[in-house]
Design a protein around this motif. Sequence first.
Motif, mmCIF file in Angstrom:
data_model
loop_
_atom_site.group_PDB
_atom_site.id
_atom_site.type_symbol
_atom_site.label_atom_id
_atom_site.label_comp_id
_atom_site.label_asym_id
_atom_site.label_seq_id
_atom_site.Cartn_x
_atom_site.Cartn_y
_atom_site.Cartn_z
ATOM 1 N N GLY A 108 -35.476 -61.301 -13.743
ATOM 2 C CA GLY A 108 -35.649 -62.098 -14.837
ATOM 3 C C GLY A 108 -35.473 -62.337 -15.857
ATOM 4 O O GLY A 108 -36.053 -62.737 -16.834
ATOM 5 N N GLY A 109 -34.076 -62.198 -16.224
ATOM 6 C CA GLY A 109 -33.249 -64.069 -16.908
ATOM 7 C C GLY A 109 -33.689 -63.212 -18.122
ATOM 8 O O GLY A 109 -32.980 -63.574 -19.628
ATOM 9 N N ARG A 110 -33.327 -61.833 -18.394
ATOM 10 C CA ARG A 110 -33.613 -60.540 -19.983
ATOM 11 C C ARG A 110 -32.525 -61.080 -20.417
ATOM 12 O O ARG A 110 -31.620 -60.750 -19.892
ATOM 13 C CB ARG A 110 -34.467 -59.751 -19.815
ATOM 14 C CG ARG A 110 -33.661 -58.779 -18.662
ATOM 15 C CD ARG A 110 -34.581 -57.263 -18.585
ATOM 16 N NE ARG A 110 -35.723 -57.998 -17.578
ATOM 17 C CZ ARG A 110 -37.022 -57.669 -17.552
ATOM 18 N NH1 ARG A 110 -37.615 -56.877 -18.738
ATOM 19 N NH2 ARG A 110 -37.657 -58.606 -17.083
ATOM 20 N N ILE A 111 -32.575 -60.594 -21.621
ATOM 21 C CA ILE A 111 -31.300 -60.055 -22.465
ATOM 22 C C ILE A 111 -31.633 -58.584 -22.304
ATOM 23 O O ILE A 111 -32.757 -58.385 -23.002
ATOM 24 C CB ILE A 111 -31.475 -60.372 -24.083
ATOM 25 C CG1 ILE A 111 -31.396 -62.016 -23.891
ATOM 26 C CG2 ILE A 111 -30.622 -59.666 -24.881
ATOM 27 C CD1 ILE A 111 -30.337 -62.303 -23.680
ATOM 28 N N GLY A 112 -30.727 -58.038 -21.678
ATOM 29 C CA GLY A 112 -30.606 -55.914 -20.986
ATOM 30 C C GLY A 112 -30.300 -55.541 -22.558
ATOM 31 O O GLY A 112 -30.443 -54.278 -22.972
ATOM 32 N N GLY A 113 -29.460 -55.621 -23.385
ATOM 33 C CA GLY A 113 -28.752 -55.407 -24.255
ATOM 34 C C GLY A 113 -28.213 -56.328 -25.350
ATOM 35 O O GLY A 113 -27.776 -57.699 -25.522
ATOM 36 N N LEU A 114 -28.612 -55.462 -26.919
ATOM 37 C CA LEU A 114 -27.775 -56.185 -28.224
ATOM 38 C C LEU A 114 -27.544 -55.386 -28.505
ATOM 39 O O LEU A 114 -28.456 -54.787 -29.353
ATOM 40 C CB LEU A 114 -29.049 -57.095 -28.669
ATOM 41 C CG LEU A 114 -28.418 -58.180 -30.350
ATOM 42 C CD1 LEU A 114 -27.118 -58.574 -30.429
ATOM 43 C CD2 LEU A 114 -29.851 -58.312 -31.189
ATOM 44 N N ARG A 115 -26.131 -55.111 -29.218
ATOM 45 C CA ARG A 115 -25.198 -54.434 -29.855
ATOM 46 C C ARG A 115 -24.613 -54.174 -31.282
ATOM 47 O O ARG A 115 -24.348 -55.731 -31.095
ATOM 48 C CB ARG A 115 -24.164 -53.609 -29.287
ATOM 49 C CG ARG A 115 -25.398 -52.252 -28.289
ATOM 50 C CD ARG A 115 -23.475 -51.854 -27.484
ATOM 51 N NE ARG A 115 -23.905 -50.645 -26.221
ATOM 52 C CZ ARG A 115 -24.760 -49.080 -26.508
ATOM 53 N NH1 ARG A 115 -24.592 -49.419 -27.547
ATOM 54 N NH2 ARG A 115 -25.341 -49.211 -25.445
#
Length: 262
Positions: free
Chosen positions: A22-29
């Motif tokens: 779905g074009g999502r940001i799967g993570g931000l570390r």
Amino acid sequence: MNNEDITLTAGDAEVIVRPGSGGRIGGLRIGGTQLLRQGDRFGCFPMVPWAGRIRDGRFLDGGIVRQLPLNSPPHAIHGTARDGAWRTARVTEHEAVITHELTDPWPHSGRVTQIVALAEDSLTLTMAVETYDDSFPAQIGWHPWFHRTLDGVDVALDFTPAWQEERGADHLPTGNRIDPKPGPWDDCFGMPGGVDVTLTWPGLLELKVASREEWAVVYDEQDEAVCVEPQTGPPNGLNTCPRLVTPLEPLEATTTWSWRRL
């Protein structure tokens, strides 16, 4: 091009982009700490070609009443792009460009482009909806699920909206603007100077969600996460505050998350 996961890095920041989910940001570390709730439904997904709930799944499109699937009965919610595959158009070390073709159940053809740009202290998301054919109303928004608790520290939210959209029993704005009320919220707020919300995990991190758009939904009714959702219009906005996409004028929006260590 493929739709495999993309990893961007800048300094000690790392972002996972998931075109195939779905074009999502799967993570931000940041410094190894994951800020976004994990799972297929979470991360940060794009809300397009509408954001939030549409009353009864119906909207006026020129002189035609369109009916969308009721994926959150009795309403339609959060657009169609988060349920579809996106394609990778371009990737560099710090930036990814992904695209999505609008199709059924959305009644018009069009293309959504999302640019994900990572710096050492910020993440900028830019989305555009364009059409080569018919004009149509649309909205753009983002739905991040930030962890409420990081390393045992609960988040504090700080924002100063000009108004709160009064919420009816059907969870949609009534059209009345009221003085902001204390949370917990699943509510839309107006910020005419642009969205400006600060999330602070005391002693750890401060993160600011900003956008030139003037609408944000804040959702903090779950124990696990807090959502701050910049949008180009309020919930049910295809009916109450439509933005028109035309062959000459796409709909564009940007949000920037910037952070600093505490």
